[in-house]
Design a protein around this motif. Structure first.
Motif, PDB file in Angstrom:
ATOM      1  N   ARG A   1       4.312   9.774  -2.538  1.00  0.00           N
ATOM      2  CA  ARG A   1       3.060   9.583  -1.794  1.00  0.00           C
ATOM      3  C   ARG A   1       3.230   8.496  -0.735  1.00  0.00           C
ATOM      4  O   ARG A   1       2.804   8.655   0.412  1.00  0.00           O
ATOM      5  CB  ARG A   1       1.957   9.216  -2.795  1.00  0.00           C
ATOM      6  N   TYR A   2       3.870   7.403  -1.099  1.00  0.00           N
ATOM      7  CA  TYR A   2       4.099   6.320  -0.149  1.00  0.00           C
ATOM      8  C   TYR A   2       4.993   6.785   1.006  1.00  0.00           C
ATOM      9  O   TYR A   2       4.721   6.462   2.171  1.00  0.00           O
ATOM     10  CB  TYR A   2       4.723   5.109  -0.844  1.00  0.00           C
TER      11      TYR A   2
ATOM     12  N   ILE B   1       4.198   8.105  -7.030  1.00  0.00           N
ATOM     13  CA  ILE B   1       3.805   6.982  -6.178  1.00  0.00           C
ATOM     14  C   ILE B   1       4.753   6.862  -4.984  1.00  0.00           C
ATOM     15  O   ILE B   1       4.321   6.710  -3.842  1.00  0.00           O
ATOM     16  CB  ILE B   1       3.757   5.669  -6.998  1.00  0.00           C
TER      17      ILE B   1
ATOM     18  N   GLU C   1      -6.938   3.742  -4.034  1.00  0.00           N
ATOM     19  CA  GLU C   1      -5.984   4.598  -4.757  1.00  0.00           C
ATOM     20  C   GLU C   1      -5.987   4.345  -6.265  1.00  0.00           C
ATOM     21  O   GLU C   1      -5.335   5.068  -7.020  1.00  0.00           O
ATOM     22  CB  GLU C   1      -4.559   4.352  -4.239  1.00  0.00           C
ATOM     23  N   TYR C   2      -6.705   3.340  -6.704  1.00  0.00           N
ATOM     24  CA  TYR C   2      -6.663   2.884  -8.097  1.00  0.00           C
ATOM     25  C   TYR C   2      -6.873   4.013  -9.101  1.00  0.00           C
ATOM     26  O   TYR C   2      -6.204   4.069 -10.125  1.00  0.00           O
ATOM     27  CB  TYR C   2      -7.707   1.782  -8.309  1.00  0.00           C
TER      28      TYR C   2
ATOM     29  N   TYR D   1      -1.504   6.765 -10.587  1.00  0.00           N
ATOM     30  CA  TYR D   1      -1.743   5.378 -10.983  1.00  0.00           C
ATOM     31  C   TYR D   1      -2.444   5.306 -12.335  1.00  0.00           C
ATOM     32  O   TYR D   1      -2.140   4.435 -13.159  1.00  0.00           O
ATOM     33  CB  TYR D   1      -2.577   4.653  -9.923  1.00  0.00           C
TER      34      TYR D   1
ATOM     35  N   ALA E   1       3.242  -1.281 -10.343  1.00  0.00           N
ATOM     36  CA  ALA E   1       2.752  -0.642  -9.117  1.00  0.00           C
ATOM     37  C   ALA E   1       1.341  -1.146  -8.888  1.00  0.00           C
ATOM     38  O   ALA E   1       0.495  -1.058  -9.770  1.00  0.00           O
ATOM     39  CB  ALA E   1       2.773   0.875  -9.270  1.00  0.00           C
ATOM     40  N   GLN E   2       1.120  -1.675  -7.726  1.00  0.00           N
ATOM     41  CA  GLN E   2      -0.184  -2.225  -7.375  1.00  0.00           C
ATOM     42  C   GLN E   2      -0.843  -1.322  -6.338  1.00  0.00           C
ATOM     43  O   GLN E   2      -0.527  -1.419  -5.155  1.00  0.00           O
ATOM     44  CB  GLN E   2      -0.032  -3.645  -6.821  1.00  0.00           C
ATOM     45  N   PRO E   3      -1.729  -0.457  -6.767  1.00  0.00           N
ATOM     46  CA  PRO E   3      -2.365   0.448  -5.807  1.00  0.00           C
ATOM     47  C   PRO E   3      -3.414  -0.276  -4.967  1.00  0.00           C
ATOM     48  O   PRO E   3      -3.984  -1.280  -5.380  1.00  0.00           O
ATOM     49  CB  PRO E   3      -3.036   1.486  -6.703  1.00  0.00           C
ATOM     50  N   ALA E   4      -3.637   0.274  -3.788  1.00  0.00           N
ATOM     51  CA  ALA E   4      -4.770  -0.186  -2.982  1.00  0.00           C
ATOM     52  C   ALA E   4      -6.036   0.205  -3.737  1.00  0.00           C
ATOM     53  O   ALA E   4      -6.030   1.134  -4.553  1.00  0.00           O
ATOM     54  CB  ALA E   4      -4.728   0.481  -1.612  1.00  0.00           C
ATOM     55  N   SER E   5      -7.125  -0.486  -3.471  1.00  0.00           N
ATOM     56  CA  SER E   5      -8.356  -0.240  -4.228  1.00  0.00           C
ATOM     57  C   SER E   5      -8.807   1.220  -4.150  1.00  0.00           C
ATOM     58  O   SER E   5      -9.292   1.771  -5.138  1.00  0.00           O
ATOM     59  CB  SER E   5      -9.475  -1.168  -3.760  1.00  0.00           C
TER      60      SER E   5
END
Length: 180
Positions: free
Chosen positions: A112-113, A109, A38-39, A44, A32-36
């Protein structure tokens, strides 16, 4: 003295290690690659921690503390196999718990998405995001050592596996405390 169960012990080790390997494979597939922005959000952070701990379990050396040499070779083999069963059972237990926690983070995740639909959160999302966070906490609360142990034992029993020397939860916990 040897009891003639060394072949069963060796088979049990193979079963436990197969489960461990499968869990490691499933965990390695999680990404899972969160936006900065959301890190550092809880889900996450939880997921990164689970993945890191799973790598640590995989990289930790086998503990030979439990194996003591005896004069008879069959007895020595029995003790070594029992020590390996313990080590393998601990690793499988750890990975099962990490996998359950990681999949809980993935559900967080995904929820939330789905709520944000790729957009940025704003005030109208606040109660729904709070509900998603509360669901994460509720799901994490039920991932107890007892539940993980029960699920592994129930699965093994349902598959007809020999559990005669699988260590009880108290032994797993003691072993884990000693490792940390």
């Amino acid at each position: 003295m040897a009891d003639g169960l060394n072949e069963a012990r060796a088979l049990r080790i193979a079963e436990i290690m197969t489960d461990f390997r499968n869990l490691q494979h499933y965990i390695a597939q999680i990404d899972a690659q969160p936006a900065s922005e959301e890190y550092w959000l809880e889900g996450y952070t939880l997921l990164r921690g689970c993945l890191e701990q799973a790598r640590d379990v995989l990289e930790s050396p086998y503990s030979t503390d439990a194996a003591q040499a005896q004069s008879e070779s069959l007895e020595k083999e029995k003790q070594q196999l029992q020590a390996i069963i313990l080590d393998a059972a601990v690793r499988r237990f750890q990975c099962q718990k990490l996998y359950l926690r990681a999949t809980t983070a993935l559900r967080w995740i995904n929820a939330r998405y789905a709520l944000l639909q790729g957009g940025k959160p704003h005030a109208s999302h606040a109660p729904h995001l709070q509900a998603v966070d509360q669901q994460l906490q509720a799901e994490l609360a039920v991932i107890t050592d007892e539940r993980v142990d029960y699920s592994l034992r129930a699965q093994d029993a349902a598959q007809g596996k020999w559990l005669g020397e699988d260590p009880p939860l108290s032994t797993l916990r003691r072993y884990l405390r000693r490792m940390s």
